[in-house]
Design a protein around this motif. Structure first.
Motif, mmCIF file in Angstrom:
data_model
loop_
_atom_site.group_PDB
_atom_site.id
_atom_site.type_symbol
_atom_site.label_atom_id
_atom_site.label_comp_id
_atom_site.label_asym_id
_atom_site.label_seq_id
_atom_site.Cartn_x
_atom_site.Cartn_y
_atom_site.Cartn_z
ATOM 1 N N UNK A 227 7.662 6.495 -7.021
ATOM 2 C CA UNK A 227 6.934 6.047 -8.212
ATOM 3 C C UNK A 227 5.648 6.839 -8.473
ATOM 4 N N UNK A 228 5.840 8.122 -8.753
ATOM 5 C CA UNK A 228 4.713 8.988 -9.097
ATOM 6 C C UNK A 228 4.518 8.906 -10.597
ATOM 7 N N UNK A 229 3.334 8.507 -11.008
ATOM 8 C CA UNK A 229 3.020 8.393 -12.431
ATOM 9 C C UNK A 229 2.292 9.653 -12.882
ATOM 10 N N UNK A 230 2.661 10.129 -14.051
ATOM 11 C CA UNK A 230 2.026 11.276 -14.685
ATOM 12 C C UNK A 230 1.280 10.733 -15.894
ATOM 13 N N UNK A 231 -0.040 10.748 -15.825
ATOM 14 C CA UNK A 231 -0.881 10.118 -16.845
ATOM 15 C C UNK A 231 -1.740 11.175 -17.534
ATOM 16 N N UNK A 232 -1.675 11.252 -18.852
ATOM 17 C CA UNK A 232 -2.574 12.119 -19.618
ATOM 18 C C UNK A 232 -3.665 11.233 -20.192
ATOM 19 N N UNK A 233 -4.903 11.519 -19.817
ATOM 20 C CA UNK A 233 -6.022 10.662 -20.205
ATOM 21 C C UNK A 233 -7.128 11.471 -20.865
ATOM 22 N N UNK A 234 -7.944 10.764 -21.640
ATOM 23 C CA UNK A 234 -9.168 11.346 -22.187
ATOM 24 C C UNK A 234 -10.258 11.155 -21.143
ATOM 25 N N UNK A 235 -11.007 12.200 -20.857
ATOM 26 C CA UNK A 235 -12.156 12.065 -19.970
ATOM 27 C C UNK A 235 -13.335 11.631 -20.820
ATOM 28 N N UNK A 236 -13.780 10.404 -20.635
ATOM 29 C CA UNK A 236 -14.861 9.834 -21.434
ATOM 30 C C UNK A 236 -16.215 10.240 -20.860
ATOM 31 N N UNK A 237 -16.363 10.114 -19.534
ATOM 32 C CA UNK A 237 -17.628 10.483 -18.895
ATOM 33 C C UNK A 237 -17.423 10.636 -17.395
ATOM 34 N N UNK A 238 -18.413 11.237 -16.783
ATOM 35 C CA UNK A 238 -18.430 11.375 -15.326
ATOM 36 C C UNK A 238 -19.775 10.882 -14.810
ATOM 37 N N UNK A 239 -19.743 10.273 -13.644
ATOM 38 C CA UNK A 239 -20.970 9.823 -12.981
ATOM 39 C C UNK A 239 -20.730 9.960 -11.491
ATOM 40 N N UNK A 240 -21.149 11.085 -10.923
ATOM 41 C CA UNK A 240 -20.885 11.334 -9.514
ATOM 42 C C UNK A 240 -19.393 11.350 -9.258
ATOM 43 N N UNK A 241 -18.924 10.532 -8.294
ATOM 44 C CA UNK A 241 -17.498 10.517 -7.970
ATOM 45 C C UNK A 241 -16.660 9.578 -8.845
ATOM 46 N N UNK A 242 -17.249 9.099 -9.945
ATOM 47 C CA UNK A 242 -16.545 8.154 -10.825
ATOM 48 C C UNK A 242 -16.241 8.825 -12.164
ATOM 49 N N UNK A 243 -14.958 8.838 -12.511
ATOM 50 C CA UNK A 243 -14.516 9.366 -13.803
ATOM 51 C C UNK A 243 -14.157 8.181 -14.692
ATOM 52 N N UNK A 244 -14.737 8.111 -15.867
ATOM 53 C CA UNK A 244 -14.368 7.086 -16.839
ATOM 54 C C UNK A 244 -13.358 7.726 -17.778
ATOM 55 N N UNK A 245 -12.196 7.071 -17.922
ATOM 56 C CA UNK A 245 -11.095 7.647 -18.692
ATOM 57 C C UNK A 245 -10.527 6.623 -19.662
#
Length: 139
Positions: free
Chosen positions: A89-107
């Motif tokens: 069950x490998x998911x392939x997800x295309x996401x918008x990168x909204x923001x980054x904050x250190x090791x946290x990606x908001x998508x």
């Protein structure tokens, strides 16, 4: 073969039934928390607008070989559809990168449930886009 998660999804979806059938069909915001040992791999990721995220859908059915896609009448093999249930069950997800904050990606556009393991992240590049894929890019 050994796969090691590089991070984990933090999402408002708590069960597979709460998640949309395709992440791109939702404007829901989620976070990807990268583990400290992989944080350096995020260098310059803020230059990306879209990402391809590979997740391990650890709550998905692993014995499913055929399924009927939403809105369809005929079943297909899971290798011919985007069902989360599949042998690996490998998911392939295309996401918008909204923001980054250190090791946290908001998508935006991720359909993974909370605490889903993240296996890898890659930038989406123009080469990845194919016009009019078949059978249907919304399954």
């Amino acid at each position: 073969m050994t796969l090691r998660p590089i991070g984990v999804v933090k999402s408002s979806y708590r069960t597979p039934g709460e998640a949309p059938r395709q992440g791109r069909l939702s404007d829901q915001i989620a976070e990807i928390h990268i583990f400290p040992e992989y944080e350096d791999a995020l260098y310059k990721i803020e230059d990306c607008t879209h990402l391809v995220v590979l997740c391990w859908f650890n709550k998905a059915e692993r014995t499913l070989l055929r399924a009927t896609p939403p809105g369809q009448k005929e079943e297909r093999g899971v290798f011919a559809i985007r069902s989360p249930g599949r042998p690996n069950p490998i998911a392939l997800e295309t996401v918008d990168l909204v923001s980054t904050r250190g090791p946290v990606l908001t998508v935006r556009g991720l359909d993974a449930i909370n605490n889903t393991p993240v296996l890898d992240i890659k930038p989406l590049i123009s080469f990845d886009t194919i016009k009019n894929p078949s059978p249907d890019d919304t399954e």
